[in-house]
Design a protein around this motif. Structure first.
Motif, PDB file in Angstrom:
ATOM      1  N   GLY A   7      -2.548  14.793  10.668  1.00  0.00           N
ATOM      2  CA  GLY A   7      -1.461  13.821  10.755  1.00  0.00           C
ATOM      3  C   GLY A   7      -1.825  12.371  10.567  1.00  0.00           C
ATOM      4  N   MET A   8      -3.103  12.053  10.325  1.00  0.00           N
ATOM      5  CA  MET A   8      -3.491  10.659  10.120  1.00  0.00           C
ATOM      6  C   MET A   8      -3.021  10.199   8.740  1.00  0.00           C
ATOM      7  SD  MET A   8      -7.271   8.910  10.379  1.00  0.00           S
ATOM      8  CE  MET A   8      -7.419   9.455  12.084  1.00  0.00           C
ATOM      9  N   LEU A   9      -2.475   8.975   8.683  1.00  0.00           N
ATOM     10  CA  LEU A   9      -1.943   8.444   7.441  1.00  0.00           C
ATOM     11  C   LEU A   9      -2.955   7.532   6.761  1.00  0.00           C
ATOM     12  CD1 LEU A   9       0.593   8.147   5.571  1.00  0.00           C
ATOM     13  CD2 LEU A   9       1.152   6.089   6.903  1.00  0.00           C
ATOM     14  N   PHE A  10      -3.224   7.795   5.470  1.00  0.00           N
ATOM     15  CA  PHE A  10      -4.069   6.922   4.653  1.00  0.00           C
ATOM     16  C   PHE A  10      -3.186   6.244   3.619  1.00  0.00           C
ATOM     17  CE2 PHE A  10      -7.275   9.419   6.612  1.00  0.00           C
ATOM     18  CZ  PHE A  10      -8.480   8.736   6.496  1.00  0.00           C
ATOM     19  N   GLN A  11      -3.495   4.973   3.347  1.00  0.00           N
ATOM     20  CA  GLN A  11      -2.704   4.212   2.386  1.00  0.00           C
ATOM     21  C   GLN A  11      -3.623   3.453   1.439  1.00  0.00           C
ATOM     22  OE1 GLN A  11      -0.627   2.004   5.627  1.00  0.00           O
ATOM     23  NE2 GLN A  11       1.249   2.635   4.573  1.00  0.00           N
ATOM     24  N   ARG A  12      -3.145   3.271   0.226  1.00  0.00           N
ATOM     25  CA  ARG A  12      -3.886   2.445  -0.724  1.00  0.00           C
ATOM     26  C   ARG A  12      -2.907   1.830  -1.703  1.00  0.00           C
ATOM     27  NH1 ARG A  12      -7.477   6.413  -4.454  1.00  0.00           N
ATOM     28  NH2 ARG A  12      -7.781   4.532  -5.683  1.00  0.00           N
ATOM     29  N   SER A  13      -3.368   0.811  -2.380  1.00  0.00           N
ATOM     30  CA  SER A  13      -2.543   0.158  -3.383  1.00  0.00           C
ATOM     31  C   SER A  13      -2.600   0.934  -4.694  1.00  0.00           C
ATOM     32  CB  SER A  13      -3.057  -1.269  -3.615  1.00  0.00           C
ATOM     33  OG  SER A  13      -2.405  -1.857  -4.721  1.00  0.00           O
ATOM     34  N   PRO A  14      -1.502   0.940  -5.453  1.00  0.00           N
ATOM     35  CA  PRO A  14      -1.529   1.569  -6.769  1.00  0.00           C
ATOM     36  C   PRO A  14      -2.239   0.700  -7.802  1.00  0.00           C
ATOM     37  CG  PRO A  14       0.627   0.620  -6.381  1.00  0.00           C
ATOM     38  CD  PRO A  14      -0.151   0.430  -5.111  1.00  0.00           C
ATOM     39  N   GLU A  15      -2.606  -0.518  -7.396  1.00  0.00           N
ATOM     40  CA  GLU A  15      -3.257  -1.455  -8.305  1.00  0.00           C
ATOM     41  C   GLU A  15      -4.751  -1.532  -7.973  1.00  0.00           C
ATOM     42  OE1 GLU A  15      -1.184  -5.044  -7.548  1.00  0.00           O
ATOM     43  OE2 GLU A  15       0.729  -4.331  -8.349  1.00  0.00           O
ATOM     44  N   GLY A  16      -5.469  -2.352  -8.700  1.00  0.00           N
ATOM     45  CA  GLY A  16      -6.887  -2.555  -8.437  1.00  0.00           C
ATOM     46  C   GLY A  16      -7.757  -1.616  -9.261  1.00  0.00           C
ATOM     47  N   CYS A  17      -9.038  -1.939  -9.327  1.00  0.00           N
ATOM     48  CA  CYS A  17      -9.975  -1.204 -10.178  1.00  0.00           C
ATOM     49  C   CYS A  17     -10.118   0.254  -9.755  1.00  0.00           C
ATOM     50  CB  CYS A  17     -11.336  -1.892 -10.158  1.00  0.00           C
ATOM     51  SG  CYS A  17     -11.318  -3.562 -10.856  1.00  0.00           S
ATOM     52  N   LEU A  46       0.853  -1.185   0.000  1.00  0.00           N
ATOM     53  CA  LEU A  46       0.000   0.000   0.000  1.00  0.00           C
ATOM     54  C   LEU A  46       0.894   1.242   0.000  1.00  0.00           C
ATOM     55  CD1 LEU A  46      -2.575  -1.179   2.698  1.00  0.00           C
ATOM     56  CD2 LEU A  46      -2.677  -1.521   0.221  1.00  0.00           C
ATOM     57  N   ASN A  47       1.516   1.488  -1.135  1.00  0.00           N
ATOM     58  CA  ASN A  47       2.551   2.534  -1.165  1.00  0.00           C
ATOM     59  C   ASN A  47       2.077   3.847  -1.790  1.00  0.00           C
ATOM     60  OD1 ASN A  47       2.441   1.696  -3.798  1.00  0.00           O
ATOM     61  ND2 ASN A  47       4.523   0.865  -3.862  1.00  0.00           N
ATOM     62  N   VAL A  48       0.773   3.999  -1.980  1.00  0.00           N
ATOM     63  CA  VAL A  48       0.226   5.310  -2.319  1.00  0.00           C
ATOM     64  C   VAL A  48      -0.328   5.876  -1.011  1.00  0.00           C
ATOM     65  CG1 VAL A  48      -1.490   6.598  -3.661  1.00  0.00           C
ATOM     66  CG2 VAL A  48      -0.370   4.586  -4.654  1.00  0.00           C
ATOM     67  N   THR A  49       0.305   6.922  -0.508  1.00  0.00           N
ATOM     68  CA  THR A  49      -0.020   7.423   0.830  1.00  0.00           C
ATOM     69  C   THR A  49      -0.444   8.889   0.788  1.00  0.00           C
ATOM     70  OG1 THR A  49       2.255   8.085   1.290  1.00  0.00           O
ATOM     71  CG2 THR A  49       1.633   5.825   1.874  1.00  0.00           C
ATOM     72  N   ALA A  50      -1.191   9.256   1.814  1.00  0.00           N
ATOM     73  CA  ALA A  50      -1.608  10.651   1.976  1.00  0.00           C
ATOM     74  C   ALA A  50      -1.816  10.917   3.460  1.00  0.00           C
ATOM     75  CB  ALA A  50      -2.889  10.929   1.197  1.00  0.00           C
ATOM     76  N   LYS A  51      -1.472  12.125   3.896  1.00  0.00           N
ATOM     77  CA  LYS A  51      -1.658  12.514   5.287  1.00  0.00           C
ATOM     78  C   LYS A  51      -2.743  13.571   5.395  1.00  0.00           C
ATOM     79  CE  LYS A  51       2.544  11.474   7.866  1.00  0.00           C
ATOM     80  NZ  LYS A  51       3.641  12.043   8.695  1.00  0.00           N
ATOM     81  N   THR A  52      -3.600  13.413   6.395  1.00  0.00           N
ATOM     82  CA  THR A  52      -4.609  14.415   6.665  1.00  0.00           C
ATOM     83  C   THR A  52      -3.957  15.605   7.368  1.00  0.00           C
ATOM     84  OG1 THR A  52      -5.137  13.509   8.843  1.00  0.00           O
ATOM     85  CG2 THR A  52      -6.328  12.593   6.967  1.00  0.00           C
ATOM     86  N   PRO A  53      -4.630  16.751   7.412  1.00  0.00           N
ATOM     87  CA  PRO A  53      -4.059  17.904   8.111  1.00  0.00           C
ATOM     88  C   PRO A  53      -3.728  17.640   9.575  1.00  0.00           C
ATOM     89  CG  PRO A  53      -5.838  18.616   6.698  1.00  0.00           C
ATOM     90  CD  PRO A  53      -5.849  17.112   6.665  1.00  0.00           C
TER      91      PRO A  53
END
Length: 230
Positions: free
Chosen positions: A78-88, A69-76
């Motif tokens: 500081g919470m970290l969200f992750q997702r896969s670069p693959e999949g529909c 899950l190496n596509v990441t984003a941080k909320t203002p």
């Protein structure tokens, strides 16, 4: 299922401030039950629930991708969200918005701003002061609640709601007191105040999301035209 299958459904993050809506829907338990029913009958959900257990994991991987899950984003905050670069989902976002990582970060940031705004409004001393006359109004109407949050916390769940007339009567009292006490006006003003501050503070992400959405429109039209012609 449609993104907004019940257009009349509304959220009141501070207090009900629409008398007409309250008279018709109370606290919206009618629409919450309808939405739950739609979820149960949604063809995608029915298909997924009908899959054998060993195929559900494969279906989830196909939709959401698998590790890493190496596509990441941080909320203002500081919470970290992750997702896969693959999949529909990632494939669709990449096709629509071009830059998956840029879109994911902008979307996560902007989606989080509504809750940050709500937290700031509820924590503002001006909101607390405006709740006092609202509570006095509610007590006079026979509903002794210290604030809208306490009232909501004591409501039964949507699948076992108050009797319909009682629910509507309580919601109408909340809305009436919100209007007469000034709480509706104060919460609306504070909501607008913090929305403007947050949009300025996170202007880069707000503008990035808007630009990516606008640039995605021709691609979306092209895709839907292609699908409809096949």
């Amino acid at each position: 299922m449609k993104e907004n299958p019940i257009p009349e459904a509304r959220e009141f993050p501070y207090v009900i401030n629409d008398m007409t809506w309250a008279q018709k829907h109370g606290y919206g338990t009618d629409m919450q039950r309808a939405l739950a029913k739609l979820r149960k009958t949604d063809p995608n959900q029915r298909y997924f629930r009908g899959l054998p257990a060993n195929r559900r994991e494969a279906a989830l991987d196909a939709a959401n991708g698998s590790k890493p899950l190496n596509v990441t984003a941080k909320t203002p905050d500081g919470m970290l969200f992750q997702r896969s670069p693959e999949g529909c989902q990632s494939e669709a976002d990449r096709k629509l918005y071009g830059d998956l990582r840029k879109w994911f970060q902008a979307k996560v940031t902007v989606d989080t701003l509504a809750e940050i705004k709500r937290t700031r409004v509820l924590g503002d001393p001006r909101f607390a002061e405006a709740v006092k006359p609202w509570a006095a109004c509610m007590r006079a109407a026979g509903h002794p609640y210290a604030g809208p949050a306490q009232l909501r916390a004591k409501l039964p769940p949507p699948n076992d709601p108050l009797p319909r007339k009682e629910e509507i009567r309580l919601a109408v009292a909340e809305a009436r007191c919100a209007m007469s006490s000034g709480l509706a006006r104060t919460s609306s003003e504070l909501d607008e105040y913090y929305a403007e501050k947050l949009e300025k503070q996170y202007r880069s992400d707000v503008e990035t999301r808007r630009q990516l959405q606008v640039s995605a429109l021709p691609r979306a039209h092209s895709i839907t035209r292609t699908d409809s012609s096949t």
